[in-house]
Design an enzyme around this catalytic site. Sequence first.
Site, PDB file in Angstrom:
ATOM      1  N   HIS A  17      77.904   3.954 -34.917  1.00 41.04           N
ATOM      2  CA  HIS A  17      78.443   3.131 -33.638  1.00 41.04           C
ATOM      3  C   HIS A  17      77.688   3.588 -32.443  1.00 41.04           C
ATOM      4  CE1 HIS A  17      82.232   2.813 -36.200  1.00 41.04           C
ATOM      5  NE2 HIS A  17      81.501   1.738 -36.283  1.00 41.04           N
ATOM      6  N   LYS A  41      94.194  -5.566 -41.813  1.00 42.52           N
ATOM      7  CA  LYS A  41      93.649  -4.246 -42.115  1.00 42.52           C
ATOM      8  C   LYS A  41      94.651  -3.188 -42.038  1.00 42.52           C
ATOM      9  CE  LYS A  41      88.712  -4.606 -41.457  1.00 42.52           C
ATOM     10  NZ  LYS A  41      87.694  -3.894 -40.784  1.00 42.52           N
ATOM     11  N   ARG A  91      73.089  -2.167 -41.136  1.00 42.17           N
ATOM     12  CA  ARG A  91      72.731  -1.217 -41.952  1.00 42.17           C
ATOM     13  C   ARG A  91      71.889  -1.708 -42.951  1.00 42.17           C
ATOM     14  NH1 ARG A  91      78.836   0.541 -43.127  1.00 42.17           N
ATOM     15  NH2 ARG A  91      78.655  -1.762 -43.202  1.00 42.17           N
ATOM     16  N   SER A 128      82.895   3.683 -41.250  1.00 42.31           N
ATOM     17  CA  SER A 128      84.185   4.092 -41.309  1.00 42.31           C
ATOM     18  C   SER A 128      84.805   4.407 -42.413  1.00 42.31           C
ATOM     19  CB  SER A 128      84.732   3.206 -40.183  1.00 42.31           C
ATOM     20  OG  SER A 128      84.208   3.440 -38.941  1.00 42.31           O
TER      21      SER A 128
END
Length: 157
Positions: A17, A41, A91, A128
Amino acid sequence: MSRAVCPGSFDPLHNGHIEIIGRAARLFDEVIVAVSTNPAKTYRFGTDERLDLCRQGLAHLPGVRVLPMDGGLVAEFCREHGASALVKGLRSSLDFDYELPMSTMNRHLADVETVFLPTGSEYAHVSSTLLKEVAALGGDIGPFVPAIVLQRLAENG
Protein backbone atom coordinates in the site's frame (compact mmCIF):
# COMPACT_ATOMS: atom_id res chain seq x y z
CA MET A 1 -4.30 21.44 -7.63
CA SER A 2 -4.50 17.81 -8.70
CA ARG A 3 -6.04 15.52 -6.11
CA ALA A 4 -6.47 11.75 -6.11
CA VAL A 5 -8.08 9.24 -3.77
CA CYS A 6 -6.55 5.89 -2.81
CA PRO A 7 -9.44 3.93 -1.29
CA GLY A 8 -9.19 0.74 0.74
CA SER A 9 -9.88 -0.93 4.04
CA PHE A 10 -6.16 -1.05 4.96
CA ASP A 11 -6.67 -3.88 7.47
CA PRO A 12 -3.76 -3.62 8.00
CA LEU A 13 -1.72 -1.10 6.04
CA HIS A 14 1.26 -2.84 4.44
CA ASN A 15 4.33 -1.87 2.44
CA GLY A 16 2.60 -2.64 -0.86
CA HIS A 17 0.00 0.00 0.00
CA ILE A 18 2.72 2.44 1.03
CA GLU A 19 4.62 1.89 -2.22
CA ILE A 20 1.52 2.65 -4.34
CA ILE A 21 0.49 5.67 -2.23
CA GLY A 22 4.05 7.03 -2.36
CA ARG A 23 4.12 6.75 -6.13
CA ALA A 24 0.70 8.40 -6.35
CA ALA A 25 2.00 11.25 -4.16
CA ARG A 26 4.65 11.93 -6.81
CA LEU A 27 1.96 12.14 -9.52
CA PHE A 28 -0.61 14.29 -7.72
CA ASP A 29 -0.41 17.41 -5.55
CA GLU A 30 -2.51 15.69 -2.88
CA VAL A 31 -3.50 12.10 -2.23
CA ILE A 32 -6.38 11.30 0.09
CA VAL A 33 -6.16 7.83 1.59
CA ALA A 34 -9.83 6.93 2.10
CA VAL A 35 -10.14 4.29 4.80
CA SER A 36 -13.39 2.45 4.15
CA THR A 37 -15.50 -0.01 6.07
CA ASN A 38 -17.57 -2.70 4.39
CA PRO A 39 -20.27 -4.02 6.77
CA ALA A 40 -20.04 -7.42 5.06
CA LYS A 41 -16.38 -7.82 6.09
CA THR A 42 -14.84 -8.75 9.42
CA TYR A 43 -11.93 -6.51 10.36
CA ARG A 44 -8.89 -7.20 12.52
CA PHE A 45 -8.65 -3.51 13.42
CA GLY A 46 -11.52 -1.08 13.99
CA THR A 47 -11.95 2.03 11.86
CA ASP A 48 -10.25 4.39 14.32
CA GLU A 49 -7.26 2.09 14.68
CA ARG A 50 -6.94 1.64 10.89
CA LEU A 51 -7.05 5.43 10.49
CA ASP A 52 -4.35 5.80 13.15
CA LEU A 53 -2.14 3.09 11.61
CA CYS A 54 -2.46 4.74 8.19
CA ARG A 55 -1.69 8.20 9.57
CA GLN A 56 1.41 6.92 11.35
CA GLY A 57 2.53 4.63 8.54
CA LEU A 58 2.13 7.32 5.87
CA ALA A 59 3.31 10.37 7.87
CA HIS A 60 6.61 10.46 5.96
CA LEU A 61 4.87 11.02 2.61
CA PRO A 62 4.28 14.68 1.70
CA GLY A 63 0.88 15.60 0.34
CA VAL A 64 -0.89 12.55 1.78
CA ARG A 65 -3.97 12.93 3.97
CA VAL A 66 -5.88 10.08 5.65
CA LEU A 67 -9.67 10.35 5.99
CA PRO A 68 -12.49 7.97 6.86
CA MET A 69 -14.84 7.02 4.06
CA ASP A 70 -18.13 6.46 5.83
CA GLY A 71 -20.13 4.24 3.50
CA GLY A 72 -21.46 5.38 0.18
CA LEU A 73 -19.87 5.36 -3.22
CA VAL A 74 -16.18 6.08 -3.71
CA ALA A 75 -17.18 8.17 -6.74
CA GLU A 76 -19.27 10.40 -4.49
CA PHE A 77 -16.38 10.63 -1.99
CA CYS A 78 -14.16 11.83 -4.85
CA ARG A 79 -16.71 14.43 -5.89
CA GLU A 80 -17.13 15.69 -2.29
CA HIS A 81 -13.36 16.09 -1.90
CA GLY A 82 -12.64 17.54 -5.35
CA ALA A 83 -10.60 14.55 -6.53
CA SER A 84 -10.31 13.97 -10.25
CA ALA A 85 -8.74 10.52 -9.98
CA LEU A 86 -8.74 7.26 -8.10
CA VAL A 87 -5.48 5.39 -7.73
CA LYS A 88 -5.55 1.62 -7.55
CA GLY A 89 -2.61 -0.73 -7.20
CA LEU A 90 -2.62 -3.86 -9.35
CA ARG A 91 -0.83 -7.02 -8.28
CA SER A 92 -1.97 -9.15 -11.20
CA SER A 93 -4.37 -9.38 -14.10
CA LEU A 94 -7.00 -10.66 -11.66
CA ASP A 95 -6.91 -7.28 -9.89
CA PHE A 96 -7.30 -5.54 -13.27
CA ASP A 97 -10.28 -7.71 -14.22
CA TYR A 98 -11.91 -6.89 -10.86
CA GLU A 99 -11.15 -3.15 -10.97
CA LEU A 100 -11.93 -2.34 -14.63
CA PRO A 101 -15.76 -2.42 -14.42
CA MET A 102 -15.64 -0.30 -11.26
CA SER A 103 -13.40 2.25 -12.95
CA THR A 104 -15.87 2.55 -15.83
CA MET A 105 -18.77 2.99 -13.40
CA ASN A 106 -16.87 5.61 -11.36
CA ARG A 107 -16.16 7.58 -14.53
CA HIS A 108 -19.87 7.39 -15.41
CA LEU A 109 -21.04 8.40 -11.92
CA ALA A 110 -18.63 11.22 -11.09
CA ASP A 111 -16.38 11.80 -14.10
CA VAL A 112 -13.49 10.48 -12.03
CA GLU A 113 -10.66 8.66 -13.81
CA THR A 114 -8.91 5.62 -12.39
CA VAL A 115 -5.14 5.43 -12.54
CA PHE A 116 -3.80 1.89 -12.28
CA LEU A 117 -0.30 1.48 -10.88
CA PRO A 118 1.36 -1.92 -11.03
CA THR A 119 2.69 -3.01 -7.67
CA GLY A 120 6.43 -3.44 -7.33
CA SER A 121 7.47 -7.06 -7.79
CA GLU A 122 8.61 -7.32 -4.16
CA TYR A 123 4.98 -6.82 -3.05
CA ALA A 124 3.07 -8.63 -5.81
CA HIS A 125 2.26 -11.52 -3.46
CA VAL A 126 1.30 -9.38 -0.45
CA SER A 127 -2.27 -8.81 0.68
CA SER A 128 -3.68 -7.73 4.03
CA THR A 129 -5.59 -11.01 4.28
CA LEU A 130 -2.46 -13.11 3.74
CA LEU A 131 -0.47 -11.03 6.22
CA LYS A 132 -3.13 -11.42 8.92
CA GLU A 133 -3.19 -15.19 8.39
CA VAL A 134 0.60 -15.52 8.52
CA ALA A 135 0.82 -13.31 11.63
CA ALA A 136 -1.93 -15.27 13.39
CA LEU A 137 0.03 -18.48 12.81
CA GLY A 138 3.23 -16.98 14.21
CA GLY A 139 4.98 -16.14 10.93
CA ASP A 140 7.26 -13.14 10.51
CA ILE A 141 5.56 -10.40 8.51
CA GLY A 142 8.04 -7.72 9.58
CA PRO A 143 9.47 -7.21 6.08
CA PHE A 144 6.01 -6.37 4.74
CA VAL A 145 4.48 -3.94 7.25
CA PRO A 146 5.45 -0.71 9.00
CA ALA A 147 6.83 -1.16 12.52
CA ILE A 148 3.67 0.34 14.05
CA VAL A 149 1.51 -2.34 12.40
CA LEU A 150 3.79 -5.10 13.63
CA GLN A 151 3.65 -3.63 17.12
CA ARG A 152 -0.16 -3.38 17.15
CA LEU A 153 -0.55 -6.94 15.85
CA ALA A 154 1.74 -8.18 18.65
CA GLU A 155 -0.13 -6.15 21.29
CA ASN A 156 -3.54 -7.37 20.18
CA GLY A 157 -2.60 -11.01 19.72
